[in-house]
Design a protein around this motif. Sequence first.
Motif, PDB file in Angstrom:
ATOM      1  N   UNK A 145       0.971  -1.133   0.070  1.00 46.95           N
ATOM      2  CA  UNK A 145       0.283   0.044   0.076  1.00 46.95           C
ATOM      3  C   UNK A 145       0.852   1.189   0.079  1.00 46.95           C
ATOM      4  N   UNK A 146       1.957   1.260   0.757  1.00 42.24           N
ATOM      5  CA  UNK A 146       2.812   2.418   0.729  1.00 42.24           C
ATOM      6  C   UNK A 146       3.517   2.627  -0.410  1.00 42.24           C
ATOM      7  N   UNK A 147       4.016   1.510  -1.265  1.00 39.18           N
ATOM      8  CA  UNK A 147       4.554   1.583  -2.496  1.00 39.18           C
ATOM      9  C   UNK A 147       3.749   2.093  -3.644  1.00 39.18           C
ATOM     10  N   UNK A 148       2.670   1.783  -3.344  1.00 40.12           N
ATOM     11  CA  UNK A 148       1.446   2.276  -4.506  1.00 40.12           C
ATOM     12  C   UNK A 148       1.060   3.825  -4.350  1.00 40.12           C
ATOM     13  N   UNK A 149       1.234   4.166  -3.079  1.00 37.46           N
ATOM     14  CA  UNK A 149       0.825   5.455  -2.662  1.00 37.46           C
ATOM     15  C   UNK A 149       2.241   6.395  -3.020  1.00 37.46           C
ATOM     16  N   UNK A 150       3.307   6.186  -2.874  1.00 39.81           N
ATOM     17  CA  UNK A 150       4.190   6.738  -2.951  1.00 39.81           C
ATOM     18  C   UNK A 150       4.764   6.771  -4.430  1.00 39.81           C
ATOM     19  N   UNK A 151       4.178   5.853  -5.464  1.00 38.97           N
ATOM     20  CA  UNK A 151       4.378   5.903  -6.981  1.00 38.97           C
ATOM     21  C   UNK A 151       2.925   6.443  -7.449  1.00 38.97           C
ATOM     22  N   UNK A 152       2.328   6.918  -7.095  1.00 39.10           N
ATOM     23  CA  UNK A 152       0.864   7.359  -7.499  1.00 39.10           C
ATOM     24  C   UNK A 152       0.393   6.149  -8.401  1.00 39.10           C
ATOM     25  N   UNK A 153       0.254   5.078  -7.503  1.00 32.74           N
ATOM     26  CA  UNK A 153      -0.539   3.780  -7.910  1.00 32.74           C
ATOM     27  C   UNK A 153       0.146   3.045  -9.140  1.00 32.74           C
ATOM     28  N   UNK A 154       1.462   3.524  -9.284  1.00 35.49           N
ATOM     29  CA  UNK A 154       2.244   2.966 -10.357  1.00 35.49           C
ATOM     30  C   UNK A 154       2.701   1.461 -10.096  1.00 35.49           C
ATOM     31  N   UNK A 196      11.996   1.273 -11.061  1.00 30.46           N
ATOM     32  CA  UNK A 196      12.968   1.685  -9.985  1.00 30.46           C
ATOM     33  C   UNK A 196      13.535   3.083 -10.864  1.00 30.46           C
ATOM     34  N   UNK A 197      12.784   3.359 -12.024  1.00 28.55           N
ATOM     35  CA  UNK A 197      13.347   4.636 -12.590  1.00 28.55           C
ATOM     36  C   UNK A 197      12.028   5.648 -12.683  1.00 28.55           C
ATOM     37  N   UNK A 198      10.972   5.297 -11.841  1.00 25.13           N
ATOM     38  CA  UNK A 198       9.741   6.103 -11.714  1.00 25.13           C
ATOM     39  C   UNK A 198      10.346   7.362 -10.965  1.00 25.13           C
ATOM     40  N   UNK A 199      10.084   8.595 -11.493  1.00 21.74           N
ATOM     41  CA  UNK A 199      10.499   9.810 -10.815  1.00 21.74           C
ATOM     42  C   UNK A 199       9.682  10.350  -9.829  1.00 21.74           C
ATOM     43  N   UNK A 200      10.204  10.951  -8.843  1.00 19.85           N
ATOM     44  CA  UNK A 200       9.740  11.365  -7.599  1.00 19.85           C
ATOM     45  C   UNK A 200       9.433  13.058  -8.096  1.00 19.85           C
ATOM     46  N   UNK A 201       7.955  13.236  -7.878  1.00 13.91           N
ATOM     47  CA  UNK A 201       7.770  14.577  -8.242  1.00 13.91           C
ATOM     48  C   UNK A 201       8.112  15.640  -7.191  1.00 13.91           C
ATOM     49  N   UNK A 202       8.383  15.218  -6.139  1.00  9.29           N
ATOM     50  CA  UNK A 202       8.745  15.932  -4.945  1.00  9.29           C
ATOM     51  C   UNK A 202      10.102  15.980  -4.882  1.00  9.29           C
ATOM     52  N   UNK A 203      10.989  15.616  -5.855  1.00  4.24           N
ATOM     53  CA  UNK A 203      12.463  15.462  -5.487  1.00  4.24           C
ATOM     54  C   UNK A 203      13.170  16.956  -5.270  1.00  4.24           C
TER      55      UNK A 203
END
Length: 331
Positions: A145-154, A196-203
């Motif tokens: 659930x955390x991984x889905x949240x942090x990756x915008x459900x990706x 792994x390469x999914x970018x964080x919009x809050x970087x």
Amino acid sequence: MLSRKTSDAGIFLWMVYQTMQKMNLDAAAIFASVHLPDQPPDKFVRRDNATQQRFWRAAEHFSQDQDIGLHVGSNVPPFRGQVIEYLFLSSPTFGEGLQRTIRYQALLTDAMSFKLEFDEKTVSISGLNHPVRHYLECAIGILLNFFKYISDDTFTASEIWLPYTEGAKHEEYQKVWGCNVKLGTEGRICFDARLLNYPSPAYEPELLKIHEHHAASQLELLQKHQLVDEIEKILASGLLESGEFDQNIVARRLNRSARSLRADLQLLNTSYEKVIAQYRERLARRLLSQTQESIDQIVYLTGFSEPSAFSRAFKRWTGETPTAYRQRKQQ
């Protein structure tokens, strides 16, 4: 080598309590199994992992759900406001956030030891092993659930491996986790390496430095808390009743100097004398309330030289004499 206690961040039990309430489970009875009241646990207090067997046995009994850990974990919302979340969000990619999480995973739990493993197309988080099935499946659900949240459900798992040979039905795992589950092998979560390469919009590089420094400080403090547990294990190994529990002796058992021991305990706002006193008090209370050991034997086991010294210390701790305390507890 001394074994140590393992523990989990308090936020998890807090979230499990809230989730059980929303699922209309008898949280009061379940939490009573580990001597906790029917109220949200303190999210800032770490919890001894050794109680997980009793907790989840009670959860299965009162819910009449043989897959209770799987179902609770799938309903736990993503944990937010924790340093791990900040590390993920301020990292440039999901993969880097995940690597940092594993580096500081003891802040979440030290009951398991995660590791990131790679091949050409698949990445796996290994080390998902625990003797209590419901605890492990709940933990996996929380991570998913955390991984889905942090990756915008990706994020989606491609396969999950579990270390036991008997679990839920494969259809139930597929329904809850949305992937194939393999039983009887080392526990792990497998997923597509491209995630792994999914970018964080809050970087944010500057915030990342701050969050990493904070995580490192918290990890160091956690390791120092484990020092108190190591001291208590030494006392329990026969040192206390021998009367030879001088700080220098304990420091040598820990392969360190008395000076460094004093300094680390000061960082925890305690001292060797306080650790000794608190351990003696807990031991005395347990022996008086739960056993028929004579007072003279309890004096010996708690490391006092004579009954009068023990009685004075016990009255200072509790406001009662040892005899009055035993009568009240065992009546």
